[in-house]
Design an enzyme around this catalytic site. Structure first.
Site, short mmCIF file in Angstrom:
data_model
loop_
_atom_site.label_atom_id
_atom_site.label_comp_id
_atom_site.label_asym_id
_atom_site.label_seq_id
_atom_site.Cartn_x
_atom_site.Cartn_y
_atom_site.Cartn_z
CG HIS A 55 -0.34 0.05 2.41
ND1 HIS A 55 0.35 -0.89 3.27
CD2 HIS A 55 -0.61 1.05 3.52
CE1 HIS A 55 0.72 -0.64 4.36
NE2 HIS A 55 0.48 0.45 4.60
CG HIS A 57 -0.10 4.53 4.67
ND1 HIS A 57 -0.94 3.59 5.48
CD2 HIS A 57 -1.00 5.37 4.24
CE1 HIS A 57 -2.18 4.02 5.65
NE2 HIS A 57 -2.43 5.27 4.82
CG ASP A 59 4.55 3.19 7.68
OD1 ASP A 59 3.84 3.37 6.82
OD2 ASP A 59 4.04 2.30 8.64
CG HIS A 60 4.07 0.15 4.74
ND1 HIS A 60 4.28 -1.26 4.72
CD2 HIS A 60 3.68 0.59 5.48
CE1 HIS A 60 3.85 -1.41 6.04
NE2 HIS A 60 3.31 -0.49 6.48
CG HIS A 114 -4.18 -0.03 6.68
ND1 HIS A 114 -4.36 0.69 7.69
CD2 HIS A 114 -3.00 0.26 5.98
CE1 HIS A 114 -3.24 1.19 8.06
NE2 HIS A 114 -2.32 1.24 7.04
CG ASP A 137 0.30 -1.44 7.80
OD1 ASP A 137 1.51 -2.32 8.00
OD2 ASP A 137 0.53 -0.18 7.97
#
Length: 263
Positions: A55, A57, A59-60, A114, A137
């Site tokens: 996904h 975000h 932090d990924h 999410h 996530d």
């Protein structure tokens, strides 16, 4: 089956090297930062060929720029909904599509909840080796992601899809949240022997400095309250907080709201 190497990133994220043992080519799942990924690529002696993003975000995916700057152009796989949200996305996929690195093939499972573009990468079992699924996530060990873009109904359908995989399937999740998730699971189902046993096993692993990834589908079916939203004990716990929680979607919404404020 691929060789899988967990790569800790940031505070509590996991990226994963998925290595074809025949060709030495690899994909990196969810590179939250570049430096640990580049170190792992050098240490493992692999040729990085692709990024598999679960996904959008940061932090990924925030490490994609730095990895490409160091290693050159890579295939970057993301859900079609995340076009323009995942850096350098070059292969846009949806449910039922397949991607490959070397001789390793992974099927795409669309898992909205999410985020709307959340996907998992499923490598099917081969011979005596269990399959593997990279869930980002969506499904954590004993938990699930917050509902930032999707609905509780979407998340329940996504978790049901993952929980329907063979029970030996290894679940590689996006964050080391397991101990905290299990504290919540024990609050939802305080008499569960399966949860109590997992709490003890995870505490011992963390005391040894070991990660809790991977889980298995069987463990999640037994101990993850979000997977178990149709279980009588989870329904009862949800209805103590909201008597109007009348179906599994509403049960999941209730326990997700409970978890959001759980200390």
């Amino acid at each position: 089956m691929p060789r899988i190497v967990a790569v800790p990133c940031l505070k509590d994220n996991y990226a994963y090297l998925v290595v074809c043992p025949t060709t030495g080519r690899a994909a990196i799942v969810d590179p939250g930062e570049a430096a640990p990924v580049l170190e792992a690529v050098r240490r493992e002696g692999v040729t990085l060929a692709a990024v598999w993003a679960t996904h959008h975000h940061p932090d990924h995916v925030a490490g994609i720029e730095g990895v490409i700057a160091e290693l050159g152009t890579l295939e970057v796989v993301a859900h079609r909904h995340d076009q323009g949200r995942v850096p350098h996305a070059s292969t846009l996929v949806d449910e039922g599509d397949e991607v490959a690195v070397g001789e390793v093939r992974a099927g795409i499972l669309h898992n909205p909840g999410h985020t709307l573009g959340a996907i998992s990468f499923h490598v099917a079992a081969a011979g005596d080796e269990p399959g593997a699924v990279f869930t980002g996530d969506t499904m954590f060990a004993a938990g699930c992601g917050r509902l930032f873009e999707g609905t509780a109904a979407m998340m329940r359908a996504s978790l049901d899809k993952l929980a329907a995989l063979p029970e030996a399937t290894r679940v590689y999740f996006g964050h080391e949240y397991t101990a905290a998730n299990l504290r919540f699971a024990a609050a939802v189902e305080p008499t569960s022997e399966a949860i109590a046993a997992r709490v003890a096993a995870v505490a011992a692993a963390r005391d040894r400095g070991e990660p809790t990834t991977p889980s298995t589908v069987a463990l999640e079916r037994a101990t993850n309250p979000f997977v178990r939203s149709a279980a009588p004990a989870v329904i009862e716990a949800a209805r103590r907080r909201d008597p109007a929680a009348a179906n599994p979607d509403e049960v999941l919404a209730t326990i997700r709201s409970w978890k959001d404020g759980f200390k």
